[in-house]
Design a protein around this motif. Structure first.
Motif, mmCIF file in Angstrom:
data_model
loop_
_atom_site.group_PDB
_atom_site.id
_atom_site.type_symbol
_atom_site.label_atom_id
_atom_site.label_comp_id
_atom_site.label_asym_id
_atom_site.label_seq_id
_atom_site.Cartn_x
_atom_site.Cartn_y
_atom_site.Cartn_z
ATOM 1 N N PHE A 108 0.833 -1.205 0.000
ATOM 2 C CA PHE A 108 0.000 0.000 0.000
ATOM 3 C C PHE A 108 0.873 1.262 0.000
ATOM 4 N N LEU A 109 1.918 1.253 0.838
ATOM 5 C CA LEU A 109 2.782 2.440 0.921
ATOM 6 C C LEU A 109 3.706 2.554 -0.281
ATOM 7 N N GLU A 110 4.089 1.428 -0.848
ATOM 8 C CA GLU A 110 4.895 1.469 -2.077
ATOM 9 C C GLU A 110 4.130 2.195 -3.181
ATOM 10 N N GLY A 111 2.833 1.883 -3.303
ATOM 11 C CA GLY A 111 2.008 2.566 -4.291
ATOM 12 C C GLY A 111 1.854 4.039 -3.986
ATOM 13 N N LYS A 112 1.642 4.356 -2.706
ATOM 14 C CA LYS A 112 1.457 5.758 -2.322
ATOM 15 C C LYS A 112 2.699 6.585 -2.633
ATOM 16 N N LEU A 113 3.871 6.103 -2.232
ATOM 17 C CA LEU A 113 5.101 6.869 -2.437
ATOM 18 C C LEU A 113 5.428 7.003 -3.925
ATOM 19 N N HIS A 114 5.167 5.958 -4.688
ATOM 20 C CA HIS A 114 5.359 6.053 -6.147
ATOM 21 C C HIS A 114 4.498 7.168 -6.720
ATOM 22 N N ASN A 115 3.245 7.215 -6.315
ATOM 23 C CA ASN A 115 2.318 8.199 -6.878
ATOM 24 C C ASN A 115 2.604 9.611 -6.373
ATOM 25 N N GLN A 116 3.071 9.742 -5.140
ATOM 26 C CA GLN A 116 3.498 11.059 -4.661
ATOM 27 C C GLN A 116 4.667 11.570 -5.495
ATOM 28 N N ARG A 117 5.623 10.710 -5.719
ATOM 29 C CA ARG A 117 6.799 11.089 -6.518
ATOM 30 C C ARG A 117 6.377 11.485 -7.930
ATOM 31 N N LEU A 118 5.403 10.771 -8.493
ATOM 32 C CA LEU A 118 4.946 11.062 -9.847
ATOM 33 C C LEU A 118 4.311 12.452 -9.933
ATOM 34 N N VAL A 119 3.538 12.816 -8.911
ATOM 35 C CA VAL A 119 2.914 14.143 -8.885
ATOM 36 C C VAL A 119 3.996 15.231 -8.876
ATOM 37 N N LEU A 120 5.027 15.045 -8.069
ATOM 38 C CA LEU A 120 6.104 16.041 -8.007
ATOM 39 C C LEU A 120 6.866 16.125 -9.328
ATOM 40 N N ALA A 148 11.111 5.145 -0.398
ATOM 41 C CA ALA A 148 10.459 3.955 -0.962
ATOM 42 C C ALA A 148 11.411 2.763 -0.986
ATOM 43 N N SER A 149 12.679 3.028 -1.227
ATOM 44 C CA SER A 149 13.665 1.936 -1.281
ATOM 45 C C SER A 149 13.904 1.322 0.094
ATOM 46 N N GLU A 150 13.533 2.042 1.157
ATOM 47 C CA GLU A 150 13.709 1.534 2.517
ATOM 48 C C GLU A 150 12.565 0.637 2.959
ATOM 49 N N LEU A 151 11.433 0.678 2.245
ATOM 50 C CA LEU A 151 10.253 -0.080 2.676
ATOM 51 C C LEU A 151 10.532 -1.579 2.771
ATOM 52 N N GLY A 152 11.305 -2.098 1.824
ATOM 53 C CA GLY A 152 11.568 -3.534 1.792
ATOM 54 C C GLY A 152 12.531 -4.016 2.856
ATOM 55 N N LYS A 153 13.143 -3.097 3.595
ATOM 56 C CA LYS A 153 14.165 -3.478 4.568
ATOM 57 C C LYS A 153 13.619 -3.657 5.980
ATOM 58 N N VAL A 154 12.394 -3.209 6.234
ATOM 59 C CA VAL A 154 11.865 -3.242 7.603
ATOM 60 C C VAL A 154 11.019 -4.488 7.823
ATOM 61 N N GLU A 155 10.866 -4.853 9.078
ATOM 62 C CA GLU A 155 10.155 -6.085 9.414
ATOM 63 C C GLU A 155 8.974 -5.846 10.348
ATOM 64 N N GLN A 156 8.653 -4.581 10.571
ATOM 65 C CA GLN A 156 7.506 -4.248 11.418
ATOM 66 C C GLN A 156 6.655 -3.194 10.708
ATOM 67 N N VAL A 157 5.332 -3.358 10.795
ATOM 68 C CA VAL A 157 4.426 -2.383 10.177
ATOM 69 C C VAL A 157 4.670 -1.000 10.754
ATOM 70 N N GLU A 158 4.953 -0.928 12.052
ATOM 71 C CA GLU A 158 5.195 0.368 12.696
ATOM 72 C C GLU A 158 6.368 1.095 12.064
ATOM 73 N N ASP A 159 7.391 0.354 11.638
ATOM 74 C CA ASP A 159 8.557 0.974 10.999
ATOM 75 C C ASP A 159 8.215 1.507 9.605
ATOM 76 N N LEU A 160 7.273 0.844 8.939
ATOM 77 C CA LEU A 160 6.805 1.355 7.653
ATOM 78 C C LEU A 160 6.188 2.735 7.813
ATOM 79 N N LEU A 161 5.441 2.914 8.896
ATOM 80 C CA LEU A 161 4.772 4.192 9.130
ATOM 81 C C LEU A 161 5.770 5.311 9.395
ATOM 82 N N VAL A 162 6.895 4.973 10.008
ATOM 83 C CA VAL A 162 7.952 5.971 10.225
ATOM 84 C C VAL A 162 8.505 6.436 8.881
ATOM 85 N N ILE A 163 8.769 5.490 7.989
ATOM 86 C CA ILE A 163 9.274 5.823 6.652
ATOM 87 C C ILE A 163 8.254 6.669 5.898
ATOM 88 N N GLU A 164 6.980 6.260 5.978
ATOM 89 C CA GLU A 164 5.914 7.019 5.304
ATOM 90 C C GLU A 164 5.847 8.442 5.827
#
Length: 328
Positions: A108-120, A148-164
């Motif tokens: 879900f966040l991979e898609g969001k960050l891709h689309n944010q980057r596309l808008v910019l 976005a490249s950091e998303l695949g490195k984390v192992e907790q959903v909470e850490d994904l939210l920090v990146i987001e």
């Protein structure tokens, strides 16, 4: 794509006449429409009434009947047969219990960050084409790509939210740089992070737009038999449609941010008039985003239901979920 009827005036009454919806305000008929022409009926005011015949007609023809308070969804009509989809709900629970939330949350966040980057990048190209500097937008696009490249490195959903959260700061800093200064947008405020004073009109418009997006995602979740309260990125809690919030993430930049940025840059008076015409402001924002969603050969809300179907297939083991990544 069918029409969306918005009922927003005190004294409104939605009834049925010869198999057609009829709206009256203070006893005077305002419109009459066949149910096959409608996709949604949205009631945004408490001082309105609806007949049982209208509810039955909406159920019969699959018209989405939604009740809102200000800009927040309150309730929607659920057909009786909806209770037969327990198998999909069980698959959602099984996915959570087996540790499958991380993959979906990351998607879900991979898609969001891709689309944010596309808008910019879209606005960076526009600025460059008009001979203006685009350095800040490109810099922030790189920061989002790095996040976005950091998303695949984390192992907790909470850490994904920090990146987001880090990506969000880069994104909204860039967005603020391309909006007219007199709109006064400097920061994205949320319910958990309210502004110190009055909310600026662009943040107010975003809230309206996200409410409309939530309605569309909520509808897709119901149509595909998913449980809206069993999420993977957002934690379920009392009354919170966690899965709806999950599936919204991929579409926020494309279906709300992009059309509102465009509107602010081409017609900033809509935003500046917020104080004087609050109701008209809300209707203008709703109308603008609904029109945007209907543009193109494929209405954009069909992309939402496609993602919901992909999620069902993923839960059934038929398909590996892939996020929605806009190409333009």
């Amino acid at each position: 794509m069918g029409k969306t009827a918005i009922i927003h005036k005190h004294g409104s009454f939605l009834g049925v006449k010869k198999g057609r919806f009829v709206l009256k305000v203070a006893g005077e008929q305002v419109w009459e429409i066949s149910p096959v022409e409608l996709e949604s009926i949205v009631i945004t005011i408490e001082g309105a009434a609806i007949s049982s015949a209208a509810i039955t007609l909406a159920t019969t023809f699959g018209v989405d009947l939604v009740f809102m308070k200000v800009n927040q969804p309150i309730a929607r009509l659920i057909p009786y047969k909806y209770g037969t989809v327990m198998k999909i709900w069980q698959l959602q629970l099984k996915c959570v219990e087996s540790g499958g939330s991380l993959f979906l949350a990351r998607s879900f966040l991979e898609g969001k960050l891709h689309n944010q980057r596309l808008v910019l990048l879209e606005y960076a190209r526009r600025l460059k084409g008009s001979g203006k500097g685009s350095g800040l937008l490109l810099e922030k696009a790189v920061e989002i790509d790095r996040a976005a490249s950091e998303l695949g490195k984390v192992e907790q959903v909470e850490d994904l939210l920090v990146i987001e959260g880090h990506a969000a700061r880069s994104y909204w800093t860039a967005v603020s740089s391309i909006l007219p200064p007199d709109i006064r947008f400097t920061h994205r405020y949320t319910r958990s992070n309210p502004p110190p004073g009055e909310l600026d009109p662009f943040n107010a418009a975003l809230n309206i737009g996200y409410a409309l997006l939530r309605k569309e995602v909520w509808r897709s979740v119901f149509l595909t038999g998913l449980n809206p309260y069993l999420g993977f990125l957002h934690k379920p809690r009392g009354g919170r449609p966690a899965l709806v919030l999950d599936l919204m993430e991929e579409f926020r930049p494309i279906m709300v941010d992009r059309p509102l940025i465009s509107l602010a840059r081409t017609n900033k008076d809509v935003f500046i008039s917020l104080k004087q015409q609050r109701d008209e402001f809300s209707r203008s924002i709703w109308s603008h985003i609904i029109s945007y969603m209907k543009e193109g050969k494929t209405p954009k809300n069909e992309f939402i239901i496609t993602q919901a179907r992909k999620l069902v297939m993923h839960l059934q083991g038929q398909y590996k979920y892939t996020p929605y990544k806009s190409k333009w």
